[in-house]
Design a protein around this motif. Structure first.
Motif: not given
Length: 114
Positions: A81-82, A85, A87, A101-103, A105
């Motif tokens: 979580d960032r 959001v 991640i 990292y990437h989201r 979604d």
């Protein structure tokens, strides 16, 4: 399984490195065994054994809460979580550390440096 902090994911990745290294070796053996040409590694029984071992190793990775997203190349995501959001902390075979990292979604195409 819960979410990982960056430090937890880095620790888990370090613990998993021998498993990931073995996945790379077994993956290469399977390709050689499936080539259809004679190999010093053996034949069908050895290929079946390699497939079983690869499944065991992949299960070992996933039991940690990490997500094994790819085998060739290896891609391992750690849910996190960032700023509220969701991640995925992202390690790709060849990376020297967990630094991306990437989201959740957006997927791999949205990969960014930590």
């Amino acid at each position: 399984m819960g979410l990982f902090t960056v430090d937890e994911a880095r620790h888990e990745l370090a613990r998993l490195r021998p498993v990931l290294d073995e996945i790379v070796t077994v993956r290469a053996d399977m390709v050689e065994l499936a080539s259809g040409t004679p190999t010093p590694l053996g034949g069908l029984p050895e290929r079946k054994a390699a497939e079983a071992r690869l499944n065991e190793l992949m299960t070992e990775v996933q039991q940690t809460g990490a997500e094994l997203k790819g085998v060739a190349p290896l891609l391992v995501d750690f849910p996190a979580d960032r700023d509220g959001v969701p991640i995925l902390l992202c390690w790709l075979e060849g990376d020297t550390e967990l630094g991306w990292y990437h989201r959740a979604d957006l997927g791999f195409a949205g990969r960014r440096r930590l």
